[in-house]
Each structure stands twice: as C-alpha cells, then as structure tokens.
Design a protein around this motif. Structure first.
Motif, PDB file in Angstrom:
ATOM      1  N   GLU A 154       5.674  -4.177   0.630  1.00  0.00           N
ATOM      2  CA  GLU A 154       4.569  -3.470   1.276  1.00  0.00           C
ATOM      3  C   GLU A 154       5.087  -2.495   2.335  1.00  0.00           C
ATOM      4  O   GLU A 154       4.606  -1.343   2.443  1.00  0.00           O
ATOM      5  CB  GLU A 154       3.614  -4.485   1.907  1.00  0.00           C
ATOM      6  N   GLU A 155       6.071  -2.963   3.097  1.00  0.00           N
ATOM      7  CA  GLU A 155       6.648  -2.062   4.101  1.00  0.00           C
ATOM      8  C   GLU A 155       7.345  -0.879   3.436  1.00  0.00           C
ATOM      9  O   GLU A 155       7.274   0.250   3.929  1.00  0.00           O
ATOM     10  CB  GLU A 155       7.620  -2.827   5.003  1.00  0.00           C
ATOM     11  N   ASP A 156       8.027  -1.177   2.309  1.00  0.00           N
ATOM     12  CA  ASP A 156       8.665  -0.074   1.579  1.00  0.00           C
ATOM     13  C   ASP A 156       7.615   0.919   1.082  1.00  0.00           C
ATOM     14  O   ASP A 156       7.819   2.138   1.160  1.00  0.00           O
ATOM     15  CB  ASP A 156       9.468  -0.617   0.392  1.00  0.00           C
ATOM     16  N   ARG A 157       6.482   0.364   0.565  1.00  0.00           N
ATOM     17  CA  ARG A 157       5.415   1.261   0.102  1.00  0.00           C
ATOM     18  C   ARG A 157       4.836   2.063   1.261  1.00  0.00           C
ATOM     19  O   ARG A 157       4.590   3.274   1.129  1.00  0.00           O
ATOM     20  CB  ARG A 157       4.322   0.441  -0.591  1.00  0.00           C
ATOM     21  N   GLN A 158       4.644   1.386   2.385  1.00  0.00           N
ATOM     22  CA  GLN A 158       4.128   2.094   3.546  1.00  0.00           C
ATOM     23  C   GLN A 158       5.119   3.164   4.017  1.00  0.00           C
ATOM     24  O   GLN A 158       4.725   4.275   4.380  1.00  0.00           O
ATOM     25  CB  GLN A 158       3.847   1.104   4.691  1.00  0.00           C
ATOM     26  N   ARG A 159       6.403   2.778   3.956  1.00  0.00           N
ATOM     27  CA  ARG A 159       7.423   3.737   4.351  1.00  0.00           C
ATOM     28  C   ARG A 159       7.458   4.914   3.383  1.00  0.00           C
ATOM     29  O   ARG A 159       7.572   6.080   3.796  1.00  0.00           O
ATOM     30  CB  ARG A 159       8.787   3.041   4.414  1.00  0.00           C
ATOM     31  N   GLN A 160       7.308   4.569   2.078  1.00  0.00           N
ATOM     32  CA  GLN A 160       7.274   5.637   1.073  1.00  0.00           C
ATOM     33  C   GLN A 160       6.043   6.527   1.256  1.00  0.00           C
ATOM     34  O   GLN A 160       6.122   7.753   1.141  1.00  0.00           O
ATOM     35  CB  GLN A 160       7.282   5.043  -0.341  1.00  0.00           C
ATOM     36  N   ARG A 161       4.891   5.862   1.537  1.00  0.00           N
ATOM     37  CA  ARG A 161       3.679   6.653   1.780  1.00  0.00           C
ATOM     38  C   ARG A 161       3.837   7.531   3.021  1.00  0.00           C
ATOM     39  O   ARG A 161       3.406   8.690   3.038  1.00  0.00           O
ATOM     40  CB  ARG A 161       2.472   5.718   1.940  1.00  0.00           C
ATOM     41  N   LYS A 162       4.475   6.955   4.020  1.00  0.00           N
ATOM     42  CA  LYS A 162       4.708   7.729   5.238  1.00  0.00           C
ATOM     43  C   LYS A 162       5.640   8.908   4.967  1.00  0.00           C
ATOM     44  O   LYS A 162       5.384  10.041   5.401  1.00  0.00           O
ATOM     45  CB  LYS A 162       5.300   6.820   6.318  1.00  0.00           C
ATOM     46  N   LEU A 163       6.719   8.585   4.205  1.00  0.00           N
ATOM     47  CA  LEU A 163       7.650   9.663   3.852  1.00  0.00           C
ATOM     48  C   LEU A 163       6.955  10.727   3.005  1.00  0.00           C
ATOM     49  O   LEU A 163       7.159  11.931   3.186  1.00  0.00           O
ATOM     50  CB  LEU A 163       8.860   9.092   3.103  1.00  0.00           C
TER      51      LEU A 163
END
Length: 306
Positions: A154-163
């Motif tokens: 989830e954090e990776d997805r959030q990080r990806q969404r943020k990126l």
C-alpha cells in the motif's frame, strides 16, 4: 569494561559454537562492532537487558538467524530492520513496541515470531495473535509478514501514486511552461510584425511627405519663374526694326514723292507738260485700282494715321 555498555566483555568467551548469550548483562546498548567481528554467532540472545533502542548499524548483522530481544524496553525497531534477511526466529516478548517498521516485510525467511506483552496497535495485535505454543508463534510470523507486506504494498502504491501525481504535475507545469513560452513567442512575433508595419507606415508617410514637399517646391519654383518672365513686358516695349517696316517706309517715301509729283503736276503750271499729263493719267488709274483693293487701302489708312 562496564556491564552497562557491554564493552570489556569478552564476547569470544561467551560464544558457544554459533550461540552468543548476552542476556542478563545489564546492557544499555548493543556492542555492534564486536558482534560484527563474530560472524559465526548466528544465534544471539540479548534478553533481559536495558535496551531502549537498537542502533541503525545493528541491521548490518545480516548473519543472524535467531535473535532474542525479549524483556527489554525497546520502543521501536530500526527502519531498515528488514536487512536482517537471514533471520528465522525473532523474540520480542515484553517490550514497548507499538508498531513495526515497513521493512519488516522483507524478512522473507522469518518462521517464528513472538510479540506478546507489547502495547501493539489494535490491528497489528489482532494480526499477530497469541504466541502460546510453537504453532501459534509460527502462524504469527506468517500473518505478520503478510500484514507488513500488505502495508508495504500500500505504501508502495501510495508512493507510486505520489510519484505519478508529481510526474503529472511536472508534465502539467512543463506543458504550461511550453504554452507560456509559445504565447510569449507569439506575442513577440506579433509585436515584431506590428513594429515592422508601424515602421513601414512611417517610411511610406515620410516618403509621401518628401514627394509632396518636392512637388510643392517644384511648383513654387515654376511660379517664381513665371512672374519674373511676365514682369518684363511692364517695361516699355522696344521696337525692333523689321524688314516690313523698312519696306513700308520705302513705300511711304516713294508715295510721298509721287504725291509731291502729283501735287506739282496738278497745282502748278507743269500740269500741261507731257510728263505731268502722263503722271496724272497714271494717278487716276492707280486710284481706280486702289478702290478695288480695300485691304491695301485699309493698310494705307492705318499707316496714314500713324
């Protein structure tokens, strides 16, 4: 070396095969450097000490397979705790942990985990469950790893969404910048065209004004010359002698002579002379002929008036 820091302890003396027991040593910190010098010590017991935290370089002890940190005062684990990828057995009983670092999901070889007697957040506590026997502790390891992997994902997805959002924002900024630059170029181009058109109009106006001035100057020059030439006739005209006037004078002189001859022949005693008779006869013939030529007669009258 003091017991509080663990320095001065002869770790080699405590090493038994691949097991190193540092429990009940009243340690306040972990002797990471000394432990790193003992790569054979794959089983480390640090239970029943006064450890509040683990140093970040503790995670360099990647040779550890079994680690006992129970009955300390640990409030958190290092963020890169997941570097201990060879760890299979982890005992964190009776500490002060509330949560686990996201990197915990990288402990892919973890088979046994005890998190009892920690003030864990409700979600993590429910996932971990009890560790009252071997089976439960193994299940705790599996479930916690799955939970932490989900959090990591989830954090990776959030990080990806943020990126992705940052990239989109960057693209948007770049697009806006390009649009702004294109608009500025268009404005500069338009201003340049307007300036060129203005200069062209000024040039045409100056050229037309110059031509008008030249035309006016030329007209004034012509007007200035005309009065000069027309002012000359105001002076008394000079009569230039001409051949017609000379001939007329000769004719008048001849006529005068004839008149004198006629007067002599008509008014004097010479009228009976043969010459005068001929002259009188010729005079009468001439008078008769002159009457038939009014134009010559008018000219004679004009000359007589002069």
């Amino acid at each position: 070396m003091s017991r509080g820091s663990g320095k001065g302890l002869s770790l080699k003396d405590k090493l038994d095969g691949n097991e190193l027991d540092l429990s009940l040593c009243d340690l306040n910190e972990v002797p990471v450097r000394e432990l790193a010098a003992l790569p054979k010590a794959t089983i480390l017991d640090l239970s029943c000490n006064n450890l509040v935290s683990l140093p970040s370089d503790f995670c360099s002890l990647m040779h550890l397979v079994k680690l006992d940190l129970s009955k300390n005062r640990l409030q958190q684990l290092p963020l890169d705790f997941g570097r201990l990828v060879n760890l299979q057995h982890l005992d964190l009983l009776n500490n002060r942990l509330v949560t686990l670092p996201v990197s915990f999901a990288q402990l892919k070889n973890l088979k046994w985990l005890d998190l009892k007697d920690n003030p864990l957040n409700p979600v993590l506590a429910k996932v971990a469950g009890d560790c009252l026997d071997e089976k439960q502790c193994k299940q705790a390891a599996v479930k916690v790893l799955q939970h932490m992997k989900a959090i990591q994902s989830e954090e990776d997805r959030q990080r990806q969404r943020k990126l992705q959002a940052e990239r989109e924002m960057e693209k948007k900024r770049e697009a806006e910048q390009r649009a702004k630059e294109a608009l500025e170029r268009e404005l500069r181009k338009r201003e340049k065209a307007e300036e060129k058109e203005r200069r062209r109009r000024e040039y045409d106006a100056q050229k037309a004004a110059k031509q008008e001035m030249e035309k006016k100057t030329k007209k004034e020059t012509v007007h200035t010359r005309k009065p000069a030439s027309s002012s000359r006739p105001t002076q008394p005209p000079r009569h230039k002698p001409s051949w017609s006037r000379s001939v007329l004078r000769v004719l008048l002189f001849v006529l005068f002579c004839i008149l004198c001859t006629l007067a002599a022949c008509k008014l004097t005693e010479l009228q009976h002379q043969p010459l005068c008779i001929s002259v009188n006869t010729l005079y009468e013939d001439v008078v008769a002929a002159l009457q038939n030529h009014k134009t010559l007669q008018n000219m004679l009258q004009h000359n007589s008036h002069q």
